[in-house]
Design an enzyme around this catalytic site. Structure first.
Site, PDB file in Angstrom:
ATOM      1  N   CYS C 126       0.881  -1.163   0.000  1.00 27.56           N
ATOM      2  CA  CYS C 126       0.000   0.000   0.000  1.00 27.56           C
ATOM      3  C   CYS C 126       0.922   1.218   0.000  1.00 27.56           C
ATOM      4  O   CYS C 126       1.551   1.513   1.009  1.00 27.56           O
ATOM      5  CB  CYS C 126      -0.914   0.030   1.218  1.00 27.56           C
ATOM      6  SG  CYS C 126      -1.861   1.558   1.279  1.00 27.56           S
ATOM      7  N   CYS C 129      -0.355   4.182   2.624  1.00 32.40           N
ATOM      8  CA  CYS C 129      -0.188   4.099   4.073  1.00 32.40           C
ATOM      9  C   CYS C 129       0.178   2.668   4.414  1.00 32.40           C
ATOM     10  O   CYS C 129       1.319   2.272   4.267  1.00 32.40           O
ATOM     11  CB  CYS C 129      -1.447   4.551   4.789  1.00 32.40           C
ATOM     12  SG  CYS C 129      -2.978   3.903   4.094  1.00 32.40           S
ATOM     13  N   SER C 130      -0.760   1.876   4.842  1.00 34.33           N
ATOM     14  CA  SER C 130      -0.432   0.486   5.165  1.00 34.33           C
ATOM     15  C   SER C 130      -1.682  -0.375   5.158  1.00 34.33           C
ATOM     16  O   SER C 130      -1.858  -1.218   6.017  1.00 34.33           O
ATOM     17  CB  SER C 130       0.242   0.415   6.531  1.00 34.33           C
ATOM     18  OG  SER C 130      -0.576   1.055   7.488  1.00 34.33           O
ATOM     19  N   CYS C 131      -2.570  -0.147   4.186  1.00 34.59           N
ATOM     20  CA  CYS C 131      -3.791  -0.958   4.084  1.00 34.59           C
ATOM     21  C   CYS C 131      -3.402  -2.435   3.991  1.00 34.59           C
ATOM     22  O   CYS C 131      -2.493  -2.789   3.258  1.00 34.59           O
ATOM     23  CB  CYS C 131      -4.594  -0.543   2.859  1.00 34.59           C
ATOM     24  SG  CYS C 131      -5.103   1.190   2.932  1.00 34.59           S
TER      25      CYS C 131
END
Lengths: 115, 103, 245
Positions: C126, C129-131
Site C-alpha cells: 500500500c 499508508c499500510s492498508c
C-alpha cells in the site's frame, strides 16, 4: 479539517527515555525474546478507536507518522515511534494538554510502581 | 458502505477497456497516486460503488457514488526504463479519475 | 494448579517461566496515560477499547493460512474465493462485515484474493499508508509499513523481492498490487510440489504471512517467515535514471 502537526520537538516527550526504554533495547537486557512490547496491542486498539470515532482518521495519522518518523523520531524503532507520534499529534492538536499528560505520566508510574 | 446503489453515477467502463488516468489538480485529499497520472492502462475488474475519497474527506455524504475499478498498467508505461516487459502493476481508481483511451 | 505468582512454581514444564522485563518503561507509562486521557476526554469509550483489544489480540495470519490450504484442496472452494472472497471467508469463520463483533469501519468491506500461477506472481503493497487484510492476516509487519518498502516495491519489485531472498525468473510476470483504496488483497500462492496427499492442517503450516503478501513462496518444510531487519533507505542498483520525479 484539523490543524497541521509540526515537527517542532515537544518538551514533555523529549524528557522520556526513548532510546533506552525502547523494547528492542530493553528486552535483550532481561533475556526477553518477544518481538513486541506488551503494550503494543493496546496501542493498536487506541489507534483503531480514534479512527473509528473520527477523532484521528488512520490515513491522516499514518501520513504524519511517516513524516515524524523521518524527522523527529528517526532514531526510535517501530511501535515506540508510533506511540510517540500519537502523543505528539494529540498534544499538537490540543486534544490533550501537556500539563494533563505530564501529571498523568507521574500518577500512572506511581500506580505501576506500587505494584 | 456502498448500500445505496441507485444513487450512483453510471459506470462508464468495462473489463478490457483502455483508460487513461486524468491529470486533475490535487485537492486537499486524494488517493490517486502521482505515479499513475496521465498513464494508460486496462480495466482489470470492477470492484464496488462508493463515494470518492475527496468527497469523503469533506464529509459530503450527499455526493454521488462512483464505480471503482482495478486498473492494470504495464510497468514499462509507468517507468520508461523498466527492464521487464511483461511485469505489471494494478491499482484501484474511481470512475471520475479515468478517461477513455484509444491506444 | 497453584495460585502462586511465583515463577518458580510454574507447573507447565514444557514452557518454563519466561523471563520478564523487570522495570517499568516510559513507553508502558505513556501508552496508559494517553489512553486514559483520551477516554476521559470522550474521544472513545473504555468499552470500545476493550473490544478492539480483544479482537487485536486474537487476529493473526492463521485465518489466511486456513483459507489457502482449503482452496488448495477444494477446487470448488477456490472458485468461491476468487469469485467473492468476502462470502468465502465466512466458511473459515471470518466475517468481514463484523470482524470485531461490534461494528467496523467500512474499509474492511472489500477483499480480493489474487491467484498466482506458474507464470504470474503477485505481491502486495500500500503506497499510501499500510492498508492490509487484517481480519485474515492480522497486523501488518513493520517492514510492510516502512516508507522504504512502500516507495521501492512499485518501481523495483524484483530487487525488493530479492532482498527477501526471493529471486523470480524473468519468465514470470511480477504483478504489484497497490492497495490504496478500499479493496484489501491477499495472495493465493501456488501449491508447492512435495505436498501431495497432505491434510489441510499440514498445508496451512507452510502458508506463512509472507507467502500471502507475496514476498516469499511456500515450500514443504518452510513453516516460518525469516525475521527481517528494516532496511534504512539505501540506493538500489539503478536500472533507470533517478531523475524522474
Amino acid at each position: 479539517m484539523t490543524a497541521t502537526v509540526g515537527d517542532t520537538p515537544i518538551k514533555l516527550l523529549e524528557t522520556l527515555h526513548a532510546e533506552d526504554h525502547a523494547w528492542a533495547n530493553i528486552a535483550p537486557r532481561y533475556g526477553v525474546t518477544d518481538a513486541d512490547p506488551p503494550w503494543k496491542v493496546s496501542l493498536y486498539a487506541t489507534l483503531e478507536c480514534l479512527s473509528v470515532g473520527e477523532a484521528l482518521p488512520s490515513l491522516e495519522r499514518r501520513h504524519i507518522e511517516d513524516r515524524l518518523g523521518e524527522t523527529l523520531y528517526r532514531q526510535i524503532p517501530g511501535p515506540e515511534q508510533q506511540l510517540l507520534s500519537l502523543a505528539h499529534i494529540l498534544l499538537s492538536r490540543g486534544l490533550l494538554s501537556e500539563q494533563d499528560l505530564s501529571e498523568r505520566l507521574r500518577t500512572v508510574r506511581q500506580r505501576l510502581e506500587a505494584g | 458502505m456502498s448500500s445505496d446503489k441507485s444513487a450512483g453515477v453510471p459506470a462508464r467502463f468495462n473489463v478490457g477497456d483502455r483508460v487513461r488516468v486524468r491529470e486533475l489538480p490535487n485537492l486537499f485529499y486524494t488517493r490517486t497516486q502521482m505515479y499513475v497520472r496521465s498513464v494508460t492502462g486496462t480495466i482489470a475488474a470492477r470492484t464496488y460503488e462508493d463515494l470518492t475519497p475527496e468527497d469523503e474527506a469533506w464529509n459530503r455524504d450527499d455526493a454521488r457514488r462512483e464505480q471503482y475499478y482495478i486498473v492494470r498498467f504495464r510497468q514499462k508505461d509507468l517507468w520508461p526504463e523498466y527492464p521487464f516487459a511483461a511485469d505489471t502493476l494494478q491499482t484501484e481508481l474511481p470512475d471520475g479519475w479515468l478517461e477513455p483511451a484509444n491506444n | 494448579m497453584s495460585h502462586s505468582h511465583d515463577h518458580d512454581h510454574e507447573h507447565d514444564h514444557e514452557h518454563p517461566a519466561a523471563p520478564m522485563v523487570e522495570e517499568i518503561t516510559d513507553f508502558e507509562v505513556l501508552e496508559i496515560a494517553v489512553r486514559e486521557l483520551a477516554i476521559e476526554k470522550g474521544l472513545f469509550t473504555a468499552e470500545d477499547h476493550r473490544k478492539f483489544t480483544e479482537w487485536a489480540e486474537q487476529i493473526g495470519p492463521a485465518a489466511g493460512s486456513r483459507l489457502v490450504a482449503k482452496a488448495w484442496t477444494d477446487p470448488a472452494y477456490k472458485a468461491r474465493v476468487l469469485n467473492d472472497a468476502v462470502e468465502a471467508c465466512k466458511e473459515i469463520g471470518i466475517d468481514w462485515t463484523e470482524p470485531t463483533g461490534s461494528g467496523t469501519p467500512s474499509d474492511y468491506m472489500n477483499l480480493r484474493v489474487l491467484e498466482d500461477t506458474p507464470t504470474l506472481h503477485h505481491v502486495i503493497v500500500c503506497t499510501l499508508c499500510s492498508c492490509y487484510p487484517r481480519p485474515l492476516l492480522g497486523h501488518s509487519p513493520y517492514w510492510y509499513r516502512s516508507p522504504n518498502y512502500r516507495r521501492r516495491l512499485i518501481r523495483w519489485p524484483r530487487q525488493v523481492l530479492a532482498e527477501f531472498g526471493l529471486l523470480m525468473s524473468p519468465e514470470v510476470e511480477i504483478r504489484v498490487e497497490d492497495s490504496n483504496q478500499k479493496c484489501r488483497f491477499m495472495v493465493l500462492p501456488a501449491r508447492p510440489g512435495g505436498t501431495e496427499g497432505w491434510s489441510e492442517e499440514q498445508l496451512a503450516e507452510i502458508v506463512t504471512r509472507d507467502t500471502m503478501i507475496g514476498v516469499a513462496l511456500p515450500r514443504a518444510g518452510r513453516t516460518a517467515d525469516d525475521t527481517r531487519p528494516v532496511h534504512k533507505a539505501r540506493r538500489p542498483v539503478p536500472h533507470e535514471t533517478e531523475a524522474r520525479p
